[in-house]
Motif scaffolding. Structure first.
Motif, PDB file in Angstrom:
ATOM      1  N   PHE B  16       0.914  -1.095   0.036  1.00 37.43           N
ATOM      2  CA  PHE B  16       0.038   0.242  -0.047  1.00 37.43           C
ATOM      3  C   PHE B  16       1.065   1.072  -0.160  1.00 37.43           C
ATOM      4  O   PHE B  16       0.617   2.061  -0.792  1.00 37.43           O
ATOM      5  N   SER B  17       1.783   1.158   0.803  1.00 40.89           N
ATOM      6  CA  SER B  17       2.599   2.503   0.938  1.00 40.89           C
ATOM      7  C   SER B  17       3.530   2.518  -0.277  1.00 40.89           C
ATOM      8  O   SER B  17       3.870   3.617  -0.800  1.00 40.89           O
ATOM      9  N   GLU B  18       3.972   1.667  -0.901  1.00 38.15           N
ATOM     10  CA  GLU B  18       4.417   1.638  -2.336  1.00 38.15           C
ATOM     11  C   GLU B  18       3.940   2.130  -3.429  1.00 38.15           C
ATOM     12  O   GLU B  18       4.099   3.145  -4.185  1.00 38.15           O
ATOM     13  N   LEU B  19       2.624   1.874  -3.270  1.00 35.76           N
ATOM     14  CA  LEU B  19       1.599   2.291  -4.204  1.00 35.76           C
ATOM     15  C   LEU B  19       1.363   3.857  -4.038  1.00 35.76           C
ATOM     16  O   LEU B  19       1.325   4.501  -4.794  1.00 35.76           O
ATOM     17  N   GLN B  20       1.418   4.212  -2.843  1.00 33.02           N
ATOM     18  CA  GLN B  20       1.128   5.541  -2.498  1.00 33.02           C
ATOM     19  C   GLN B  20       2.342   6.088  -3.264  1.00 33.02           C
ATOM     20  O   GLN B  20       2.259   7.528  -3.661  1.00 33.02           O
ATOM     21  N   LEU B  21       3.637   5.874  -2.765  1.00 34.67           N
ATOM     22  CA  LEU B  21       4.643   6.368  -3.289  1.00 34.67           C
ATOM     23  C   LEU B  21       4.803   6.556  -4.785  1.00 34.67           C
ATOM     24  O   LEU B  21       5.282   7.587  -5.377  1.00 34.67           O
ATOM     25  N   PHE B  24      -0.368   7.459  -6.184  1.00 29.29           N
ATOM     26  CA  PHE B  24      -1.135   8.449  -5.743  1.00 29.29           C
ATOM     27  C   PHE B  24      -0.772   8.679  -4.214  1.00 29.29           C
ATOM     28  O   PHE B  24      -1.041   7.632  -3.466  1.00 29.29           O
ATOM     29  N   PRO B  25      -0.487   9.639  -3.631  1.00 27.98           N
ATOM     30  CA  PRO B  25      -0.238  10.768  -4.537  1.00 27.98           C
ATOM     31  C   PRO B  25       1.202  10.983  -4.705  1.00 27.98           C
ATOM     32  O   PRO B  25       2.003  11.998  -4.321  1.00 27.98           O
ATOM     33  N   GLY B  26       1.893   9.769  -5.168  1.00 28.85           N
ATOM     34  CA  GLY B  26       3.458   9.972  -5.044  1.00 28.85           C
ATOM     35  C   GLY B  26       3.745  10.393  -6.427  1.00 28.85           C
ATOM     36  O   GLY B  26       3.189  11.313  -7.261  1.00 28.85           O
ATOM     37  N   SER B 109      -2.994  14.425  -0.403  1.00 23.59           N
ATOM     38  CA  SER B 109      -4.017  13.557  -0.317  1.00 23.59           C
ATOM     39  C   SER B 109      -4.944  13.514   1.253  1.00 23.59           C
ATOM     40  O   SER B 109      -6.165  13.169   1.149  1.00 23.59           O
ATOM     41  N   GLU B 110      -4.171  13.925   1.971  1.00 26.31           N
ATOM     42  CA  GLU B 110      -4.675  13.643   3.485  1.00 26.31           C
ATOM     43  C   GLU B 110      -3.894  14.829   4.121  1.00 26.31           C
ATOM     44  O   GLU B 110      -3.258  15.553   3.714  1.00 26.31           O
ATOM     45  N   LEU B 114       3.226  12.095   2.756  1.00 24.05           N
ATOM     46  CA  LEU B 114       3.716  10.751   2.730  1.00 24.05           C
ATOM     47  C   LEU B 114       4.827  10.463   3.673  1.00 24.05           C
ATOM     48  O   LEU B 114       4.970   9.477   4.387  1.00 24.05           O
TER      49      LEU B 114
END
Lengths: 388, 330
Positions: B16-21, B24-26, B109-110, B114
């Motif tokens: 999940f955190s890799e996807l974030q990076l 989105f919002p990476g 995004s929050e 990140l």
């Protein structure tokens, strides 16, 4: 500050600040210019020789193409010289039409310059606005002559087209619009702080220096010298039209900008007066093909300054010798004087300050720095390598 | 919970955190945003100048920055004989990596970025400085007269705007009693007290410094086209130039994001609007402000810029900090 501590910075022949190829080698000490070496002659076109090889009527079209901005000034100068040799004079109406076109040309040349000057100091918004409004004048010239740049209005013995009554109305309404815009620019130029910071006190050319270095045109008038061929040696209809020679004693780039803007306002008044007082009658007289032997010098106040043409005829249909002295050449020595002591960042605006229009000479040379040799292509090599 | 479940959860978190990076919002989202903001800037700048701006690629020319990027990728990449090859190759990459890294600190995004830690504001200031150092090295390694002058001008310019910028960034941090960008943004949105209302002087100083950081008119001195061709970028072509342009766009996103986070309440939940929507609205308005400002000035000379910054901007920035110390604007 010895000679060794300076850096040589080349300007041109290819440089974004120069719209035409020309080379200036600046010696810069830190940020200050200590010496300038101009090298003119990158756009030699052999135009004087070409004029001597063609007939007087053909030369008319060639003279028009000496410059893309002041094309009318060159043909006016040319036709005046040849008319003097022929001993004829253009009819009064033709003289008024020549004056009107010349002033419209001055309008579009000066507004183009204001845009270029704004661009040189990074004020692109003013640049875009002046060039947009300049279209009004370009459209007028197109409506009158059918062309935007090379109007082909002049001919030996008069003009080729008349200005009709409905075109007169169009010219008047367009000029009303343009006058408001020029007043707006004058306001911006005098009040916009960042523009003033870059132009006030930059490129100083004192009155005596301007005279010593034989500067011409708005560059000279911005140094406080009242000199204008239109007033000093009236040609076309200028002798009958009242107008003011604009001078300014600020001696800097700001002064040159203000002079040009005020000259635009003056030009608008000249055109209005000429339209009102334009006499009726024919627009040209017929002239013979061959020109009697003699010599003539003709002077015109082009938008950039005093333009001189010299013609020598030998009784045939072709001139024996023809010489053109464009105003830019006269301004180069003064330009080099003003550049010494300037900041590196001010070079473009000072260079642009004389409204340069370079048309000089050079030939192409290839240089291979790694192998330390240079050579020149022959015509055949040139053809072979360019027609691929 | 047995060992296997913990392991599984750990893997899921990682994905999940890799996807974030990455998405989105990476990085992917930020690249899209960078191209979009370049388009907003160019289009608005053109409108102010009574031009059309990008028009043909995509609706309203919106894909023009992307098309420019791909065009440059396909162009010949020329490395000058005299250049320092290693620096010449590395600087474009560093120039993209720096703002991209710094953007991870910005809440998008929050309400938290990140990456967020106490003191990331100082890290961001380091990134600003290091970007100019990269610019200087890029100019220096090209070994072209125009590039060296451009690089030196960029460094000189930084010396003059860095301190007012640091003070302007410190203002919200002093008021919120934290050095974390996300916390400052949360502090503003929690109390509905935006930095722009509390410290208008600091906001003005920051906007001026950001114009200088982005090399926008009137501070486009390091790349003044009519004076020194393209300044420090003169010798770069092809992929390297594409990377520099992308880096500049990311910097624009970063600058607008930082301004929004520190002075406009950041990515906050406003009734039904999610944080990302408020973030986009705030940053676009900052971009519009910056491109409007760059349309109404002429370029200053480097000496005028430096003396102006030290004479006027620095005292104003100090005044803002003094006011905060006296309890006004916190």
């Amino acid at each position: 500050m010895g000679y060794g501590s300076t850096v040589k910075v080349p300007f041109g022949p290819q440089h974004p600040a120069l719209k035409e190829p020309e080379n200036f080698l600046f010696e810069v000490d830190g940020d200050i210019v200590v010496n300038v070496t101009p090298r003119i002659g990158y756009v030699h076109r052999g135009i004087e020789k070409a004029l001597e090889l063609r007939s007087y009527i053909q030369d008319l079209y060639l003279a028009e193409r000496i410059c893309g901005i002041c094309s009318h000034a060159h043909t006016t100068c040319y036709t005046q010289g040849i008319e003097e040799l022929l001993g004829v004079e253009a009819p009064p109406r033709a003289k008024y039409i020549r004056t009107i076109i010349a002033e419209l040309e001055r309008l579009h040349s000066h507004s183009l310059w204001v845009g270029v000057a704004a661009h040189e100091v990074g004020f692109d918004t003013l640049f875009m606005y002046t060039w947009r409004d300049r279209e009004a004048v370009m459209e007028l010239l197109e409506a009158i002559s059918g062309n935007r740049v090379h109007y082909a209005m002049n001919t030996i013995g008069g003009v080729r087209r008349d200005i009709s009554a409905e075109k007169t109305d169009k010219i008047r309404s367009s000029l009303d619009f343009f006058e408001k815009r020029v007043q707006e620019y004058l306001h911006v130029i005098r009040t916009e702080e960042s523009f003033l910071k870059r132009t006030a006190g930059v490129g100083l050319l004192k009155k005596q220096e301007a005279l010593d270095f034989c500067a011409v045109g708005p560059t000279l008038r911005a140094s406080g010298v009242k000199n204008d061929v239109r007033a000093d040696d009236p040609y076309a209809a200028y002798g009958e039209i009242p107008f003011e020679v604009i001078v300014d004693d600020e001696c800097d780039v700001l002064g040159r900008t203000v002079v040009r803007c005020k000259e635009m306002l003056e030009s608008i008044n000249i055109v209005r007066y000429a339209l009102d007082k334009m006499p009726d009658g024919s627009t040209r007289v017929r002239v013979p093909m061959a020109v009697p032997a003699g010599e003539a010098v003709s002077r015109v106040e082009a938008p950039r300054g005093e333009l001189i043409h010299y013609a020598k005829s030998n009784g045939t249909t072709k001139p024996e010798r023809y010489k053109v002295r464009s105003p830019t050449l006269a301004n180069i020595p003064a330009l080099c004087k003003t550049l010494v002591g300037a900041h590196l960042a001010d070079i473009p605006i000072i260079l642009a300050g004389i409204d340069p229009c370079f048309s000089c000479m050079d030939r192409m040379v290839f240089v291979d720095v790694a192998k330390d040799r240079n050579w020149v292509w022959t015509m055949q090599q040139l053809k072979r390598n360019t027609s691929r | 919970m047995d060992h296997a479940t913990v392991e599984e959860e750990h893997v899921e978190m990682n994905v999940f955190s890799e996807l974030q990076l990455l998405v989105f919002p990476g990085m992917l989202f930020l690249f899209c945003l960078a191209f979009f903001y370049e388009w907003v800037d160019r289009k608005f700048f053109a409108k102010v100048q009574n031009r059309y701006g990008p028009l043909y690629t995509g609706p309203f020319g919106i894909l023009q920055p992307l098309a420019d990027f791909f065009k440059l990728l396909s162009k010949e990449d020329i490395v000058p004989l005299a250049s320092d090859k290693i620096l010449f190759t590395l600087t474009p990459i560093v120039y993209v990596a720096l703002p991209l890294t710094a953007l991870f600190f910005i809440p998008i995004s929050e309400q938290t970025g990140l990456i967020s830690f106490e003191g990331d504001l100082a890290c961001v200031m380091f990134v600003f400085t290091f970007m100019v150092v990269t610019v200087f090295l890029a100019g220096w390694s090209s070994m072209s007269r125009f590039s060296i002058i451009g690089g030196v001008r960029a460094a000189l310019q930084m010396l003059s705007y860095e301190i007012p910028m640091g003070l302007a960034l410190a203002g919200p941090a002093v008021a919120a009693q934290t050095l974390s960008i996300s916390s400052i943004a949360r502090w503003q949105s929690a109390g509905s007290r935006w930095g722009i209302v509390l410290q208008p002087i600091g906001f003005a100083v920051l906007v001026i410094c950001m114009l200088a950081e982005l090399e926008f008119v009137p501070f486009d001195i390091p790349e003044a086209e009519t004076e020194i061709v393209a300044g420090w970028r003169t010798e770069f072509s092809g992929r390297k130039l594409a990377l520099f342009r992308l880096g500049r766009d990311l910097e624009l996103v970063f600058v607008s994001g930082l301004t929004a986070s520190l002075f406009l309440g950041g990515a906050q939940q406003a009734s039904f609007l999610p944080p990302i929507a408020t973030f986009l609205m705030k940053t676009v308005s900052v971009v519009l402000l910056l491109s409007f400002l760059r349309a109404i000035f002429a370029r200053f000379r480097i000496d005028q810029m430096i003396s102006g910054m030290w004479k006027y901007l620095l005292p104003i920035a100090v005044l803002q900090i003094v006011l905060i110390e006296f309890g006004i604007g916190r």
